[in-house]
Design a protein around this motif. Sequence first.
Motif, PDB file in Angstrom:
ATOM      1  N   LEU A 182       0.736  -1.075  -0.078  1.00  0.00           N
ATOM      2  CA  LEU A 182       0.116   0.015  -0.109  1.00  0.00           C
ATOM      3  C   LEU A 182       0.945   1.209  -0.034  1.00  0.00           C
ATOM      4  O   LEU A 182       1.598   1.493   0.901  1.00  0.00           O
ATOM      5  CB  LEU A 182      -0.776   0.069   1.212  1.00  0.00           C
ATOM      6  CG  LEU A 182      -1.948   1.158   1.199  1.00  0.00           C
ATOM      7  CD1 LEU A 182      -2.798   1.235   0.108  1.00  0.00           C
ATOM      8  CD2 LEU A 182      -2.626   1.147   2.550  1.00  0.00           C
ATOM      9  N   ARG A 183       0.767   1.914  -0.967  1.00  0.00           N
ATOM     10  CA  ARG A 183       1.830   3.198  -1.246  1.00  0.00           C
ATOM     11  C   ARG A 183       0.983   4.377  -1.992  1.00  0.00           C
ATOM     12  O   ARG A 183      -0.123   4.266  -2.509  1.00  0.00           O
ATOM     13  CB  ARG A 183       2.972   2.792  -2.221  1.00  0.00           C
ATOM     14  CG  ARG A 183       3.503   1.615  -1.766  1.00  0.00           C
ATOM     15  CD  ARG A 183       4.845   1.164  -2.510  1.00  0.00           C
ATOM     16  NE  ARG A 183       4.329   0.756  -3.991  1.00  0.00           N
ATOM     17  CZ  ARG A 183       5.311   0.156  -4.739  1.00  0.00           C
ATOM     18  NH1 ARG A 183       6.344  -0.273  -4.589  1.00  0.00           N
ATOM     19  NH2 ARG A 183       4.726   0.169  -6.091  1.00  0.00           N
ATOM     20  N   MET A 184       1.533   5.520  -1.662  1.00  0.00           N
ATOM     21  CA  MET A 184       1.027   6.578  -2.451  1.00  0.00           C
ATOM     22  C   MET A 184       2.101   7.318  -2.952  1.00  0.00           C
ATOM     23  O   MET A 184       3.407   7.303  -2.768  1.00  0.00           O
ATOM     24  CB  MET A 184       0.316   7.327  -1.373  1.00  0.00           C
ATOM     25  CG  MET A 184       1.134   7.988  -0.503  1.00  0.00           C
ATOM     26  SD  MET A 184       0.294   9.548   0.575  1.00  0.00           S
ATOM     27  CE  MET A 184      -0.674  10.600  -0.816  1.00  0.00           C
ATOM     28  N   TYR A 185       1.763   8.441  -3.982  1.00  0.00           N
ATOM     29  CA  TYR A 185       2.845   9.185  -4.707  1.00  0.00           C
ATOM     30  C   TYR A 185       2.274  10.437  -4.991  1.00  0.00           C
ATOM     31  O   TYR A 185       0.938  10.911  -5.204  1.00  0.00           O
ATOM     32  CB  TYR A 185       3.320   8.567  -5.971  1.00  0.00           C
ATOM     33  CG  TYR A 185       2.202   8.073  -7.055  1.00  0.00           C
ATOM     34  CD1 TYR A 185       1.743   8.945  -8.056  1.00  0.00           C
ATOM     35  CD2 TYR A 185       1.358   6.861  -6.811  1.00  0.00           C
ATOM     36  CE1 TYR A 185       0.890   8.955  -8.873  1.00  0.00           C
ATOM     37  CE2 TYR A 185       0.639   6.650  -7.896  1.00  0.00           C
ATOM     38  CZ  TYR A 185       0.106   7.464  -8.977  1.00  0.00           C
ATOM     39  OH  TYR A 185      -0.860   7.321  -9.731  1.00  0.00           O
ATOM     40  N   VAL A 186       3.087  11.585  -5.322  1.00  0.00           N
ATOM     41  CA  VAL A 186       2.656  12.631  -5.557  1.00  0.00           C
ATOM     42  C   VAL A 186       3.714  13.224  -6.923  1.00  0.00           C
ATOM     43  O   VAL A 186       4.892  12.733  -6.722  1.00  0.00           O
ATOM     44  CB  VAL A 186       2.773  13.905  -4.901  1.00  0.00           C
ATOM     45  CG1 VAL A 186       2.358  15.240  -5.209  1.00  0.00           C
ATOM     46  CG2 VAL A 186       1.834  13.477  -3.382  1.00  0.00           C
ATOM     47  N   GLU A 187       3.261  13.509  -8.067  1.00  0.00           N
ATOM     48  CA  GLU A 187       4.177  13.754  -9.250  1.00  0.00           C
ATOM     49  C   GLU A 187       3.765  14.969  -9.799  1.00  0.00           C
ATOM     50  O   GLU A 187       2.728  15.451  -9.874  1.00  0.00           O
ATOM     51  CB  GLU A 187       4.122  12.668 -10.112  1.00  0.00           C
ATOM     52  CG  GLU A 187       4.426  11.302  -9.699  1.00  0.00           C
ATOM     53  CD  GLU A 187       4.024  10.199 -10.864  1.00  0.00           C
ATOM     54  OE1 GLU A 187       4.773   9.230 -10.620  1.00  0.00           O
ATOM     55  OE2 GLU A 187       3.122  10.328 -11.459  1.00  0.00           O
ATOM     56  N   ALA A 221      -5.016   4.285  -8.526  1.00  0.00           N
ATOM     57  CA  ALA A 221      -6.018   5.205  -8.851  1.00  0.00           C
ATOM     58  C   ALA A 221      -5.485   6.554  -8.495  1.00  0.00           C
ATOM     59  O   ALA A 221      -4.727   6.694  -7.368  1.00  0.00           O
ATOM     60  CB  ALA A 221      -7.111   4.835  -7.915  1.00  0.00           C
ATOM     61  N   ASP A 222      -5.442   7.556  -9.299  1.00  0.00           N
ATOM     62  CA  ASP A 222      -4.975   8.648  -8.899  1.00  0.00           C
ATOM     63  C   ASP A 222      -6.048   9.748  -9.619  1.00  0.00           C
ATOM     64  O   ASP A 222      -6.796   9.662 -10.300  1.00  0.00           O
ATOM     65  CB  ASP A 222      -3.589   9.113  -9.297  1.00  0.00           C
ATOM     66  CG  ASP A 222      -3.161   9.051 -10.782  1.00  0.00           C
ATOM     67  OD1 ASP A 222      -4.204   9.466 -11.637  1.00  0.00           O
ATOM     68  OD2 ASP A 222      -2.156   9.129 -11.525  1.00  0.00           O
ATOM     69  N   TYR A 223      -5.734  11.074  -9.192  1.00  0.00           N
ATOM     70  CA  TYR A 223      -6.322  12.220  -9.781  1.00  0.00           C
ATOM     71  C   TYR A 223      -5.046  13.327 -10.227  1.00  0.00           C
ATOM     72  O   TYR A 223      -4.193  13.535  -9.560  1.00  0.00           O
ATOM     73  CB  TYR A 223      -7.205  12.955  -8.631  1.00  0.00           C
ATOM     74  CG  TYR A 223      -8.070  13.986  -9.321  1.00  0.00           C
ATOM     75  CD1 TYR A 223      -9.263  13.815  -9.532  1.00  0.00           C
ATOM     76  CD2 TYR A 223      -7.763  15.350  -9.292  1.00  0.00           C
ATOM     77  CE1 TYR A 223     -10.158  14.739 -10.134  1.00  0.00           C
ATOM     78  CE2 TYR A 223      -8.502  16.148 -10.037  1.00  0.00           C
ATOM     79  CZ  TYR A 223      -9.894  16.036 -10.156  1.00  0.00           C
ATOM     80  OH  TYR A 223     -10.405  17.125 -10.623  1.00  0.00           O
ATOM     81  N   GLY A 224      -5.498  13.767 -11.612  1.00  0.00           N
ATOM     82  CA  GLY A 224      -4.594  14.465 -12.113  1.00  0.00           C
ATOM     83  C   GLY A 224      -5.179  15.703 -12.797  1.00  0.00           C
ATOM     84  O   GLY A 224      -6.384  15.866 -13.051  1.00  0.00           O
ATOM     85  N   PRO A 248      -9.926  11.602 -12.773  1.00  0.00           N
ATOM     86  CA  PRO A 248      -9.365  10.359 -12.340  1.00  0.00           C
ATOM     87  C   PRO A 248      -8.622   9.461 -13.138  1.00  0.00           C
ATOM     88  O   PRO A 248      -8.892   9.494 -14.347  1.00  0.00           O
ATOM     89  CB  PRO A 248     -10.471   9.684 -11.415  1.00  0.00           C
ATOM     90  CG  PRO A 248     -11.537  10.089 -12.172  1.00  0.00           C
ATOM     91  CD  PRO A 248     -11.335  11.577 -12.893  1.00  0.00           C
ATOM     92  N   SER A 249      -7.817   8.580 -12.875  1.00  0.00           N
ATOM     93  CA  SER A 249      -7.122   7.551 -13.632  1.00  0.00           C
ATOM     94  C   SER A 249      -7.001   6.342 -12.909  1.00  0.00           C
ATOM     95  O   SER A 249      -6.950   6.331 -11.842  1.00  0.00           O
ATOM     96  CB  SER A 249      -5.722   7.836 -14.188  1.00  0.00           C
ATOM     97  OG  SER A 249      -5.560   9.317 -14.533  1.00  0.00           O
TER      98      SER A 249
END
Length: 256
Positions: A182-187, A221-224, A248-249
């Motif tokens: 379980l991980r998160m990221y910001v790009e 799952a992310d929001y961009g 979302p993606s």
Amino acid sequence: MTAAVPAFADPSPALDRVSVSVGAFRAEPTFNAGVDTPYGSVDTPDRRHSDVTIPRVRADILLFDSQGISFDYYRYDRSYDFGVSGGSTINGEPVTGSATFSSDVKIDFARLAYKWWIGSGNSVFGIGLGGAYYRADISGSVRGTVSTPSETFTDGVSDRYTDDAVAPLIELAWRHAFTPDLRMYVEASGVKKNGGTLEGHIYNGNIGLEWFPWHNIGLVADYGVSRVKLERNGSDSTADLDIRFKGPSLFLKARF
């Protein structure tokens, strides 16, 4: 007597040795375009359109535990048709009229960056430098009637433009592992090109969550938010484009 073998540190649990993600970006685009006509430049107002699904592929390879290569590709392909009407002032003269604007827009965007990951443990910060390739195929037509106090014009004009370019790219990223699964990221990334026949900038920002119910297969799952602004130079007419995406993606990710 035994020889000592140097040991390499394990990479952060926030990173994978090799990973490939395949999915789609569900975006709500805001569209603005400009076309030159015999009577001056016509710029459409900002228009918000229905959601569109944009296929997207990502890949990452980790080298030497703290460096790596990242790849990202997507294609946007959409047609637009809408009408505009109202009044304005051109060269101090009142103008009224209505027009129908039609456009086909295709954008291919690929980026490749070499990344340095800083930090250890469950959180790492990444800086990437590389290049981006983008190809734009923009066609548009304007048909309508324009009236001034002295005369009325009923005419139409069409324009098409296809070109590609390579531009420098910079990427920033932060990744954190709550657990190995379980991980998160910001790009964030930016492309800017000045000069040439096709110039402009493309900016992207994402925040996401990765979950691996199986060791090698997971969901992302992310929001961009993205902005694509391109301008054509060096010709008698212009085909400017300004598109903003947000939404979302969802990806299926395999790691090795």
